[in-house]
Design a protein around this motif. Structure first.
Motif, PDB file in Angstrom:
ATOM      1  N   LYS A  33       2.286  -6.175 -12.220  1.00 41.53           N
ATOM      2  CA  LYS A  33       1.500  -5.068 -12.426  1.00 41.53           C
ATOM      3  C   LYS A  33      -0.072  -5.662 -12.825  1.00 41.53           C
ATOM      4  CE  LYS A  33       0.773  -1.146 -15.561  1.00 41.53           C
ATOM      5  NZ  LYS A  33       1.433  -0.348 -16.514  1.00 41.53           N
ATOM      6  N   SER A  80       2.716   2.445  -6.404  1.00 48.25           N
ATOM      7  CA  SER A  80       3.681   2.730  -7.069  1.00 48.25           C
ATOM      8  C   SER A  80       4.154   1.762  -7.999  1.00 48.25           C
ATOM      9  CB  SER A  80       4.761   3.285  -6.289  1.00 48.25           C
ATOM     10  OG  SER A  80       5.627   2.235  -5.741  1.00 48.25           O
ATOM     11  N   THR A  81       3.917   0.458  -7.958  1.00 48.75           N
ATOM     12  CA  THR A  81       4.429  -0.773  -8.712  1.00 48.75           C
ATOM     13  C   THR A  81       3.240  -1.219  -9.579  1.00 48.75           C
ATOM     14  OG1 THR A  81       3.988  -2.489  -6.961  1.00 48.75           O
ATOM     15  CG2 THR A  81       6.313  -1.501  -7.217  1.00 48.75           C
ATOM     16  N   THR A  95       6.656  -5.496  -7.452  1.00 50.08           N
ATOM     17  CA  THR A  95       7.286  -5.778  -8.341  1.00 50.08           C
ATOM     18  C   THR A  95       7.432  -7.508  -8.684  1.00 50.08           C
ATOM     19  OG1 THR A  95       9.815  -5.972  -7.548  1.00 50.08           O
ATOM     20  CG2 THR A  95       8.862  -3.909  -8.768  1.00 50.08           C
ATOM     21  N   MET A 118       7.168  -2.152  -2.266  1.00 48.76           N
ATOM     22  CA  MET A 118       7.680  -1.992  -3.873  1.00 48.76           C
ATOM     23  C   MET A 118       8.417  -3.247  -4.118  1.00 48.76           C
ATOM     24  SD  MET A 118       9.137   1.947  -3.409  1.00 48.76           S
ATOM     25  CE  MET A 118       9.804   2.152  -5.114  1.00 48.76           C
TER      26      MET A 118
END
Length: 463
Positions: free
Chosen positions: A415, A442-443, A411, A407
């Motif tokens: 994205k 999830s990012t 970041t 994660m």
């Protein structure tokens, strides 16, 4: 009059201190907790004691023997299978033919036991329970009594919505032998949950006396540290071993100190402790026998077992160390740390707040330990190296840690970026790769999963 001292506790919440010893043997200001209890009953004229044992009974029997060294007579019973609090007392039935006192060997107190015994006789009670007013009754059995002290109601460990009194059961009882008739043989049976409610329903004379004085259940590591602090502050009447010097400093026989200026009271310095010039002992510290503090070592608000070694520059603050622990050069142990017996903390290592290190562990030099070490034998030196992240699967590198790392990386790359993943054939790699993919997704990062592939293939795919 005889006293039954209940000494069968394992002390699971006190681990790793109780990994190698029964809970009643955990020391408070350099004496086993149970020894403080024996000295208490002796002060009130009771010299005959029956100890009920269960967990590691040989350690207690070997330490106290027949009690002659304390000027007492001690008999023992051993639970082969769990018998409950009342059931363990029934095992001693043949040794108890008159009114007797029951007291826990793993709680610290200085109650006036003589007044409890007098109260019991005046009211011709079958059972008298010593009660204590506490601020938080949720962890104890609550008892309510009338003006004469007769018990009106019991409730074990209530929620806030059920609390009807702040007087709690301390586990100290005066009992008549006739009570044995109501304790079944050959099965676990408990005082608070079974025997006392049964006697209450039968209309037996059960009384409770609210006692003044100190009482501390030593059921957790926080309570253990607090009991030592209270003993050092004089809040409980007991006698640490040694001679009391200025500033409420107790120094035992054979201790070697260049000057008392290096010790800030209250503190207890055990037998044969050696403090080199330049080492510091700050307030609320207990040093066990044969401890060595080298020049530049500093201790504050901590409790040490026996044979502890602190190298030059080592600092310990608000921690508990078991027996034969070594803390090497410039290592630092933070608030709430507990280190089990015979563990070694390498030089320049840092152990973070509230970490528990179980017995016989080695912490590598320069490492930072932020989570407890229970099963593995060594603490990690560092996870991040020149070639990436390294460590033992599911010990140093867990799926949760892998996901969080992914994660963070996601970041960073942003994205919509693409990341290629692959693994070798090991099952641990499969688990960790899936955790990494979940963290990246999830990012908002796109993942090209090459499943099982060599690292060179992964790099070629990126190019």
């Amino acid at each position: 009059m005889k006293a039954v001292v209940m000494a069968g506790g394992q002390g699971t919440r006190l681990r790793p201190l109780t990994s190698n010893q029964p809970k009643p043997m955990v020391p408070v200001v350099n004496k086993p907790t149970i020894q403080h209890i024996l000295e208490l009953v002796q002060r009130h004229g009771i010299n005959e004691v029956v100890m009920t044992l269960a967990f590691l009974p040989r350690l207690i029997r070997n330490y106290f023997g027949d009690g002659s060294s304390l000027g007492m007579r001690i008999d023992y019973t051993v639970e082969e299978t769990p018998a409950g609090t009342a059931g363990s007392i029934r095992l001693a039935k043949d040794l108890l033919d008159d009114t007797f006192l029951v007291i826990s060997g793993d709680a610290l107190t200085d109650f006036d036991l003589s007044s409890v015994l007098s109260f019991h006789k005046e009211r011709e009670a079958a059972v008298t329970i010593a009660l204590k007013t506490v601020a938080n009754p949720l962890e104890f059995g609550v008892v309510i009594v009338d003006e004469e002290g007769r018990i009106q109601r019991f409730l074990e460990k209530p929620g806030w919505g059920q609390v009807f009194s702040d007087t709690v059961n301390t586990g100290i009882y005066v009992i008549e032998p006739e009570v044995f008739d109501h304790i079944p043989e050959g099965q676990p049976y408990d005082f608070s949950h079974e025997l006392f409610p049964k006697l209450f329903e039968m209309g037996k004379p059960l009384y409770g006396m609210v006692c003044e004085g100190y009482w501390q259940d030593i059921g957790s590591l926080e309570q253990y540290l607090q009991a030592n602090r209270d003993a050092l502050d004089g809040k409980v009447r007991l006698t640490p071993p040694g001679v009391r010097l200025r500033g409420n400093i107790w120094v035992a026989q054979g201790a070697s100190l260049d000057t008392l200026d290096d010790v800030e009271g209250p503190a207890v310095i055990g037998e044969n402790v050696r403090m080199e010039s330049g080492s510091k002992v700050l307030s609320h510290t207990v040093l066990g026998a044969n401890t060595v503090l080298r020049c530049g070592a500093q201790v504050r608000d901590s409790v040490f077992g026996e044979n502890v070694y602190l190298a030059p520059g080592a600092t310990v603050e608000g921690a508990v160390l078991g027996n034969a622990v070594e803390v090497h050069e410039n290592a630092h142990l933070s608030e709430g740390v507990v280190v089990g017996d015979r563990s070694i903390i390498g030089r320049n290592a840092v152990v973070a707040n509230n970490v528990k290190i179980y017995p016989f562990k080695n912490i590598d030099p320069g490492s930072t330990v932020r989570s407890s070490i229970v099963w593995e034998t060594r603490g990690p030196s560092t996870l991040f190296g020149h070639n990436g992240v390294r460590g033992l699967a599911n010990v140093d590198v867990t799926p949760e840690m892998a996901m969080r790392l992914a994660m963070s990386y996601g970041t960073l790359v942003g994205k919509g970026s693409y990341v290629a993943t692959s693994r070798d054939t090991h099952q641990a790699s499969r688990v960790l790769k899936r955790a990494i993919i979940s963290g990246l997704n999830s990012t908002g990062v796109n993942v090209r999963d090459l499943t099982t592939a060599p690292l060179a293939v992964n790099r070629f795919d990126i190019k």
